[in-house]
Design a protein around this motif. Structure first.
Motif: not given
Length: 121
Positions: A64-71, A111-117
């Motif tokens: 729930a906290e990973v959206v927007g983080k670098d994969i 961007t290597k950013k997480i969109i969803n998980a």
């Protein structure tokens, strides 16, 4: 694999790769881990597993906290498995699965950013 040797220059706490067009760097963190990155940010993290050291269990991932983080930050800190690219990956979106945490990430390739998980069924 062929051996690769790089010349480094220490600037502050980072070790810069001399001649790198991507501005690659290495950083040894306070806990002894090795981070590697470039001008776009962190791309991998090597855990301190030197002989004689105690290896801690990886922290539990809260998806729930990973959206927007670098994969690569997430993968390096929460997973020991290799990334598995899934069908549905495009030139703009990377669908990647990490088996040991059983999570599929949808990542913006630019961007290597997480969109969803989501957890895999």
């Amino acid at each position: 694999m062929k051996t690769k040797t790089e010349k480094l220059k220490k600037v502050g706490s980072k070790f810069l790769v001399l001649g790198s067009k991507a501005k690659e760097y290495y950083l040894i963190t306070d806990n002894g881990n090795l981070e590697m990155g470039d001008k776009q940010g962190l791309f991998t993290n090597a855990l301190n597993v030197m002989p004689g050291t105690t290896i801690k269990e990886l922290p539990k991932l809260n998806i729930a906290e990973v959206v927007g983080k670098d994969i690569f930050y997430i993968a390096g800190n929460y997973s020991k498995s290799f990334a598995e690219t899934l069908d549905g990956t495009t030139s703009k979106i990377w669908l990647v699965y990490y088996a040991d945490i059983n999570v599929i990430f949808k990542v913006d390739k630019s961007t290597k950013k997480i969109i969803n998980a989501d957890y895999k069924d």
